[in-house]
Write an enzyme that holds these catalytic residues in place. Structure first.
Site, PDB file in Angstrom:
ATOM      1  N   GLY A 175       0.828  -1.205   0.000  1.00 46.41           N
ATOM      2  CA  GLY A 175       0.000   0.000   0.000  1.00 46.41           C
ATOM      3  C   GLY A 175       0.860   1.252   0.000  1.00 46.41           C
ATOM      4  N   ASP A 201      -0.775  -0.763  12.943  1.00 46.19           N
ATOM      5  CA  ASP A 201      -0.281  -2.053  12.438  1.00 46.19           C
ATOM      6  C   ASP A 201      -0.063  -3.072  13.558  1.00 46.19           C
ATOM      7  OD1 ASP A 201      -0.334  -1.039   9.892  1.00 46.19           O
ATOM      8  OD2 ASP A 201       1.805  -0.589   9.810  1.00 46.19           O
TER       9      ASP A 201
HETATM   10  C1  S3P Z   1       2.330   3.243   6.357  1.00 44.66           C
HETATM   11  C2  S3P Z   1       1.231   3.823   6.895  1.00 44.66           C
HETATM   12  C3  S3P Z   1       0.139   3.074   7.521  1.00 44.66           C
HETATM   13  C4  S3P Z   1       0.520   1.632   7.825  1.00 44.66           C
HETATM   14  C5  S3P Z   1       1.289   1.000   6.726  1.00 44.66           C
HETATM   15  C6  S3P Z   1       2.545   1.790   6.387  1.00 44.66           C
HETATM   16  C7  S3P Z   1       3.355   4.115   5.734  1.00 44.66           C
HETATM   17  O1  S3P Z   1      -0.946   3.106   6.652  1.00 44.66           O
HETATM   18  O2  S3P Z   1      -0.627   0.878   8.118  1.00 44.66           O
HETATM   19  O3  S3P Z   1       1.664  -0.318   7.087  1.00 44.66           O
HETATM   20  O4  S3P Z   1       4.469   3.637   5.485  1.00 44.66           O
HETATM   21  O5  S3P Z   1       3.048   5.286   5.497  1.00 44.66           O
HETATM   22  P1  S3P Z   1      -1.981   4.329   6.729  1.00 44.66           P
HETATM   23  O6  S3P Z   1      -1.169   5.517   7.018  1.00 44.66           O
HETATM   24  O7  S3P Z   1      -2.661   4.438   5.435  1.00 44.66           O
HETATM   25  O8  S3P Z   1      -2.899   3.975   7.868  1.00 44.66           O
END
Ligand code: S3P
Length: 428
Positions: A94, A315
């Site tokens: 993501g 997380d």
């Molecule tokens: C992350 C932000 C988080 C986290 C992901 C890594 C990042 O997601 O859950 O594992 O590296 O910016 P969100 O900020 O969308 O909640």
């Protein structure tokens, strides 16, 4: 699909250094690519997600050397990327998908990108909307608000964006697009999410300020290559913290763990549950605080976890649910609907699998209620290819009677390829 079988464990003892922080590793590659000169990254996480980021930037024309101990990113400046010759593959990541979209929205070429089946179900409207407000041309190719995405680069405009979600991925996508805008860009979140982009962009020379829940960035800085030392990932350390807490007679030392206050919710919650955690040798690297953590098994009790702390442990909520199952009394997790749109629906997967182990747990719209203290027994656990779920149930298995089989255990490669090896090391 690989399965791993785990038994109830006796005490964990010894010390380990967990791998590099996933969020910071991604950013070191991305910001290094946009800088002038060679960025040297040490303790980089060679997990599948960060390797997806390396692969995407190589396809965008960046030379990235992988040495034994170092990654060298040959930056080409803000305007040095070139059009890729095929669709970018962000894998399960993501962070790669959302952050790179912010950069691609401003390039003088069109890019398509997609990832695995999990990525293709995760919400991308949350970045498409603000980027479109900045003037981006970004579409979901199947028109379902998810990847694959087609991004046709445009001249962007600065905006003041009020985000409905506290998400570092959304915030960072907008800030990265803001590097190329024709004015100042600012993002306001309902609660402060992890601030690694702000810290690292500032170290690379960006003009970026945070005030309360708002971050603002000025466009067109010259970013300069840096040495980045990636701290140990607190999200990876969380499994060993929880494992030591729930197995009697344990005492472990976790070396060099990042304890950035936008990430340390797990420590604050563990302490509120009764955990014994001692911080040793604190230091600071590139604005990221680091410490060694001494963790001893502790009698835990239930707590309520809600509000502004949620983004700082988002997380870790799967493994916190496991800790809560072994704690006396009730733990209530609220304000965490974001769990439903992670690598899997983490409310559903935690409730289903903890129920199978005999836990008294129910899912809610935005969290879980866990009535802890009932003994758990081993079971067959479907990880749903979610690395944090597989590792959380490895912890659950250590204090459960009998045998636990974790299906799809190879998914730990996403963030912690050596996880089961390191766990074994502490069991000797
Ligand atoms: C992350 C932000 C988080 C986290 C992901 C890594 C990042 O997601 O859950 O594992 O590296 O910016 P969100 O900020 O969308 O909640």
């Amino acid at each position: 699909m690989a399965n791993i079988t785990l038994q109830k464990a006796s005490a964990l003892r010894g010390e380990i250094a967990v791998p590099g922080d996933k969020s910071i590793s991604h950013r070191a590659i991305m910001f290094g690519a946009l800088s002038e000169g060679i960025t040297e990254v040490s303790h980089f996480l060679k997990g599948a997600d960060c390797l997806s980021t390396i692969d995407c930037f190589r396809r965008l024309g960046i030379t990235i050397e992988e040495k034994e101990e170092l990654i060298l990113v040959h930056g080409k400046g803000l305007h040095g990327l070139k059009a890729p010759d095929r669709m970018l593959d962000t894998g399960n990541s993501g962070t790669t998908t959302r952050l790179i979209s912010g950069i691609l929205a401003a390039q003088p070429f069109t890019t398509e990108l997609t990832g695995d089946s999990s990525i293709q179900k995760r919400p991308m409207k949350r970045i498409m909307e603000p980027l479109s407000m900045m003037g981006a041309d970004i579409v979901s190719i199947r028109d379902n608000g998810c990847a694959p995405l087609r991004i046709c680069g445009k001249q962007l405009h600065g905006i003041d964006y009020i985000s409905k979600v506290a998400s570092a991925q959304v915030k960072s996508a907008i800030l990265l697009a803001g590097l190329y805008a024709d004015g100042i860009t600012s993002v306001t979140e309902p609660a402060v999410s992890r601030n690694h982009s702000e810290i690292m962009l500032s170290c690379f020379g960006a003009d970026i300020q945070s005030q309360g829940n708002t971050v603002s960035i000025h466009p067109e800085p010259v970013l300069h290559a840096r040495k980045v030392i990636v701290p140990g990932d607190i999200s990876s350390a969380a499994y060993f913290i929880a494992a030591a807490l729930v197995t009697d007679g344990s005492e472990i030392l976790l070396k060099n763990v990042g304890i950035n206050p936008t990430r340390d919710g797990i420590l604050r919650v563990a302490e509120a549950m009764g955990a014994s955690i001692t911080y040793l040798s604190r230091s600071d690297d590139g604005g990221e605080p680091v410490a060694d953590l001494l963790v001893r098994s502790s009698a835990l009790h239930g707590v309520t976890i809600e509000g502004e702390i949620i983004p700082t442990l988002i997380d870790e909520l799967p493994v916190i649910a496991v800790m809560a199952a072994y704690a006396e009394g009730t733990t209530v997790i609220k304000d965490a609907a974001e769990l439903k749109v992670k690598e899997s629906n983490r409310i559903d997967v935690m409730v289903t699998n903890l129920l199978a182990m005999g836990c008294d747990i129910e899912g809610t719209e935005d969290g879980m209620i866990i009535r802890g203290g009932k003994p758990l027994h081993g079971s067959v656990i479907d990880s749903r290819a979610d690395h944090r779920v597989a590792m959380s149930f490895a912890v659950a298995a250590l204090a459960a009677e009998g045998e636990t089989v974790i299906q799809g255990s190879e998914c730990v490669d996403i963030s912690y390829p050596e996880f089961f090896k390191d766990l074994k090391k502490l069991q000797k």
